[in-house]
Scaffold this active site. Structure first.
Site, PDB file in Angstrom:
ATOM      1  N   CYS A  52       0.864  -1.179   0.000  1.00  0.00           N
ATOM      2  CA  CYS A  52       0.000   0.000   0.000  1.00  0.00           C
ATOM      3  C   CYS A  52       0.907   1.238   0.000  1.00  0.00           C
ATOM      4  O   CYS A  52       1.569   1.521   0.989  1.00  0.00           O
ATOM      5  CB  CYS A  52      -0.894  -0.049   1.241  1.00  0.00           C
ATOM      6  SG  CYS A  52      -2.019   1.321   1.367  1.00  0.00           S
ATOM      7  N   CYS A 106      -2.741  15.019   2.700  1.00  0.00           N
ATOM      8  CA  CYS A 106      -3.805  15.054   1.706  1.00  0.00           C
ATOM      9  C   CYS A 106      -4.657  16.297   1.883  1.00  0.00           C
ATOM     10  O   CYS A 106      -5.120  16.600   2.978  1.00  0.00           O
ATOM     11  CB  CYS A 106      -4.672  13.803   1.785  1.00  0.00           C
ATOM     12  SG  CYS A 106      -5.830  13.699   0.396  1.00  0.00           S
ATOM     13  N   CYS A 138     -10.675  10.570   7.874  1.00  0.00           N
ATOM     14  CA  CYS A 138      -9.344  10.082   7.486  1.00  0.00           C
ATOM     15  C   CYS A 138      -8.255  10.899   8.184  1.00  0.00           C
ATOM     16  O   CYS A 138      -8.259  12.137   8.105  1.00  0.00           O
ATOM     17  CB  CYS A 138      -9.206  10.183   5.966  1.00  0.00           C
ATOM     18  SG  CYS A 138      -7.560   9.839   5.342  1.00  0.00           S
TER      19      CYS A 138
HETATM   20  N1  SAH Z   1      -7.010   9.277  -1.504  1.00  0.00           N
HETATM   21  C1  SAH Z   1      -7.371   8.032  -2.065  1.00  0.00           C
HETATM   22  C2  SAH Z   1      -6.473   6.907  -1.651  1.00  0.00           C
HETATM   23  C3  SAH Z   1      -6.017   6.875  -0.212  1.00  0.00           C
HETATM   24  S1  SAH Z   1      -7.291   6.543   0.981  1.00  0.00           S
HETATM   25  C4  SAH Z   1      -8.832   7.708  -1.742  1.00  0.00           C
HETATM   26  O1  SAH Z   1      -9.430   8.400  -0.928  1.00  0.00           O
HETATM   27  O2  SAH Z   1      -9.360   6.790  -2.355  1.00  0.00           O
HETATM   28  C5  SAH Z   1      -7.571   4.808   0.737  1.00  0.00           C
HETATM   29  C6  SAH Z   1      -8.892   4.289   1.277  1.00  0.00           C
HETATM   30  O3  SAH Z   1      -8.927   4.388   2.714  1.00  0.00           O
HETATM   31  C7  SAH Z   1     -10.110   5.072   0.761  1.00  0.00           C
HETATM   32  O4  SAH Z   1     -11.062   4.190   0.228  1.00  0.00           O
HETATM   33  C8  SAH Z   1     -10.642   5.728   2.014  1.00  0.00           C
HETATM   34  O5  SAH Z   1     -12.039   5.916   1.917  1.00  0.00           O
HETATM   35  C9  SAH Z   1     -10.234   4.745   3.082  1.00  0.00           C
HETATM   36  N2  SAH Z   1     -10.203   5.328   4.430  1.00  0.00           N
HETATM   37  C10 SAH Z   1      -9.787   6.568   4.783  1.00  0.00           C
HETATM   38  N3  SAH Z   1      -9.907   6.752   6.110  1.00  0.00           N
HETATM   39  C11 SAH Z   1     -10.422   5.604   6.616  1.00  0.00           C
HETATM   40  C12 SAH Z   1     -10.769   5.169   7.932  1.00  0.00           C
HETATM   41  N4  SAH Z   1     -10.625   5.969   8.982  1.00  0.00           N
HETATM   42  N5  SAH Z   1     -11.256   3.919   8.077  1.00  0.00           N
HETATM   43  C13 SAH Z   1     -11.400   3.110   7.009  1.00  0.00           C
HETATM   44  N6  SAH Z   1     -11.069   3.450   5.758  1.00  0.00           N
HETATM   45  C14 SAH Z   1     -10.603   4.699   5.549  1.00  0.00           C
HETATM   46 FE1  SF4 Z   2      -7.261  12.100   1.121  1.00  0.00          FE
HETATM   47 FE2  SF4 Z   2      -7.899  10.431   3.090  1.00  0.00          FE
HETATM   48 FE3  SF4 Z   2      -9.808  11.487   1.561  1.00  0.00          FE
HETATM   49 FE4  SF4 Z   2      -8.157   9.649   0.511  1.00  0.00          FE
HETATM   50  S1  SF4 Z   2      -9.634   9.329   2.170  1.00  0.00           S
HETATM   51  S2  SF4 Z   2      -8.792  11.596  -0.415  1.00  0.00           S
HETATM   52  S3  SF4 Z   2      -6.260  10.165   1.600  1.00  0.00           S
HETATM   53  S4  SF4 Z   2      -8.452  12.629   2.923  1.00  0.00           S
END
Ligand code: SAH
Ligand code: SF4
Length: 344
Positions: A106, A113, A120
């Site tokens: 990963c 971000c 997140c």
């Molecule tokens: N920015 C991109 C890739 C990184 S995040 C995106 O948002 O797709 C990768 C995955 O982690 C995304 O599907 C996001 O929804 C998930 N994710 C983010 N925070 C999370 C959390 N607290 N618990 C579970 N999944 C989470």
């Molecule tokens: Fe950015 Fe986290 Fe949203 Fe992915 S899930 S776009 S890493 S803020």
């Protein structure tokens, strides 16, 4: 300051071309490329089929520079969290996960971000700079070195820190290098739905797989937790996904972070199924990884609720997997990666 040209983050063809003026025979450049790309070499000293003089000569013009691996934290479930120190002191994290003979790397695309999803941690710490091709590829290289011999297959997912489709200028070259070792069929780019980025991906001659973080079946709730949806509304995103070119047998993955009492009703499962109907798709349900510091009010639903939600989608014929995140004990699960200032 190091004025040498870094060879990491370049394709075999690029390395061969860069080396060409410094060698007497054409195949020398290909040998160097093989060492770096195929054999993951981290110094010219390792390149034992080149003369000592040539190795020294190359070392004065070129570097094989990678971010320092500051820390590897092993989780009890077999995943490993890597902390990388970039040359300007910025820290990024990545995670290597293990399931039998399969490893999934990963990778991060940015050191933070700017998209700011409310659930997140990476979003909570805010924007971070774009990673360069070499800094992206180096995460793969470091994780590869860390693996044991039993691993037969590697998958790469851009689900670490950052929004890969806000860094297409570096992601493109990184994909070109990574795809020399890992088939694009096994590389997935995950996006929060950056429309110009999705269109960029659609226009590529050879594409990795696409995953889209959906997280809610309607515009209002989606925009509530993913502010970027104001800029790129759900209707437009879905239209782009319906038009997205898919290779034979490929599907778009929809990620759906399940948050207690917010988007976890059976009705939401059915609404999601209706929304994506007609698109070759699979759904990845991710029960929220909680973080009391950054989003104290958001909770993970009970396991029974997660099961019911997934079952609701399966009932209408969707392929659903539930991803109980790995590496939770070392804060390496989805959405838990953060920027740590390196000590350098
Ligand atoms: N920015 C991109 C890739 C990184 S995040 C995106 O948002 O797709 C990768 C995955 O982690 C995304 O599907 C996001 O929804 C998930 N994710 C983010 N925070 C999370 C959390 N607290 N618990 C579970 N999944 C989470
Ligand atoms: Fe950015 Fe986290 Fe949203 Fe992915 S899930 S776009 S890493 S803020």
């Amino acid at each position: 300051m190091d004025n040498r040209t870094n060879l990491v983050g370049r394709t075999s063809a690029e390395i061969t071309e860069l080396i060409a003026p410094h060698v007497d025979r054409d195949f020398r450049g290909r040998q160097v490329a093989q060492w770096i790309i195929d054999r993951n070499a981290s110094s010219f000293g390792e390149m034992t089929n080149l003369s000592l003089a040539l190795r020294r000569d190359l070392d004065s013009y070129f570097s094989i520079e990678e971010p320092e691996v500051l820390q590897v934290i092993e989780s009890s479930d077999g995943s490993s969290k890597f902390l990388f120190g970039l040359s300007d002191g910025v820290g990024v994290e990545g995670v290597s996960m293990r399931e039998g003979a399969k490893a999934t790397f990963c990778l991060s695309s940015q050191a933070g971000c700017a998209v700011g999803c409310t659930f997140c941690v990476t979003g909570a710490i805010g924007a971070g700079r774009n990673l360069r091709p070499g800094e992206i590829v180096s995460q793969y290289r470091a994780m590869l070195r860390h693996l044991d011999a039993e691993v037969e297959r590697i998958n790469i997912v851009f689900m670490g820190m950052g929004e890969p489709l806000l860094n297409t200028g570096n992601l493109g070259p990184a994909l070109a290098v990574l795809s020399e070792r890992v088939s694009l069929k096994r590389i997935t780019v995950s996006t929060a739905g950056i429309l110009p980025g999705v269109q960029w991906l659609a226009g590529l001659e050879k594409r990795p797989k696409l995953a889209v973080s959906l997280n809610a079946p309607d515009q209002d709730r989606r925009a509530h937790i993913m502010p970027i949806a104001h800029r790129y509304p759900l209707v437009d995103l879905m239209k782009a996904l319906r038009e997205f070119p898919l290779e034979h047998g490929r599907r778009i993955t929809f990620e759906y972070v399940l948050i207690d009492g917010f988007n976890d009703a059976e009705n939401d499962a059915r609404a999601t199924a209706r929304l994506i109907r007609g698109i070759p798709a699979k759904v990845n349900v991710i029960p929220l990884n909680e973080d009391r510091e950054h989003f104290p009010d958001l909770r993970r639903p009970a396991a029974a609720v997660v099961d019911r939600f997934a079952a609701g989608m399966r009932d209408v014929g969707l392929t659903v997997t539930v991803r109980w995140s790995k590496g939770e004990d070392v804060a390496a699960a989805c959405g838990q990666l953060r920027q740590r200032q390196s000590t350098r």
